[in-house]
Design an enzyme around this catalytic site. Sequence first.
Site, PDB file in Angstrom:
ATOM      1  CB  SER A 101      -0.961  -0.029   1.194  1.00 32.38           C
ATOM      2  OG  SER A 101      -1.965   0.941   1.069  1.00 32.38           O
ATOM      3  CG  ASP A 197      -7.306  -2.749  -2.722  1.00 29.47           C
ATOM      4  OD1 ASP A 197      -7.897  -1.933  -1.997  1.00 29.47           O
ATOM      5  OD2 ASP A 197      -6.073  -2.904  -2.710  1.00 29.47           O
ATOM      6  CG  HIS A 227      -5.947  -2.276   0.767  1.00 29.76           C
ATOM      7  ND1 HIS A 227      -5.290  -1.844  -0.367  1.00 29.76           N
ATOM      8  CD2 HIS A 227      -5.353  -1.630   1.813  1.00 29.76           C
ATOM      9  CE1 HIS A 227      -4.344  -0.979  -0.039  1.00 29.76           C
ATOM     10  NE2 HIS A 227      -4.363  -0.834   1.283  1.00 29.76           N
TER      11      HIS A 227
END
Length: 251
Positions: A101, A197, A227
């Site tokens: 991320s 996600d 995610h």
Amino acid sequence: MSDAHFLTTPQGRRIAYRKTLGQGPTILFCSGLKSDMEGTKAVYLEAWAKAKGLGYVRFDYSGHGESSGSFAEGAIGDWHEDTLAVVDQLTEGPIVVVGSSMGGWQALLLARAIPDRIAGMVTIAAAPDFTEDGYWASFTDAQKAELEEKGFVTMPSDYDEDYIISKRLIEEGRERLVLHTPLRMEFPVRFLQGTADTAVSTQTAIRLLNHVDGDDIRLTLVKGADHRFSDPECLSLIEKSVETVLARGRG
């Protein structure tokens, strides 16, 4: 009791880390926004690296986990400086960067800052430039006015408590954008992305793939993965992707 060790950055921040000694390029795990080195992926990869006899480092950015500072006062550049300090003080020779991320953005910043140190890269739901192309682009006029007046806005999160998004995070992030200028990577790169996600879109992953320049870059989309990207199948894919870039990488 924590078994973390600590280093001090040139800026005076105290950064918590855990280091595993081993052979080959050191694997460096960069966590996501408001995540820390105790996350599932970071711990899983550490156990895998130990079993393989590979060097491995995981750490907490300032304002995260066991490190010093306040999250609300931090910015992308601070966390980039923290990451550079970890690389400088805890590793020698080539590294393989694994970024999750926001850690994917940090990985890309390393590719720009110290390309000669990087032997390979794996990102998981990479979120480059999210302060500008995600937060700022989606803010209403009212939120922008609140940011200017109060110095921060509050954003809900599906994965943690609400985020306090500061004016500094937005403005400083503009100095760290990686999708707005050319970026070449002379090492194997594997981008991983789940199609379910809700924090980072598949379109972002495709934009990243199309933007970066290099001879060994692949994007893998996992249908239905979210995610967190932390179920057994996703963890296995991360492991295999790290193995691939280790085998194909320089150094």
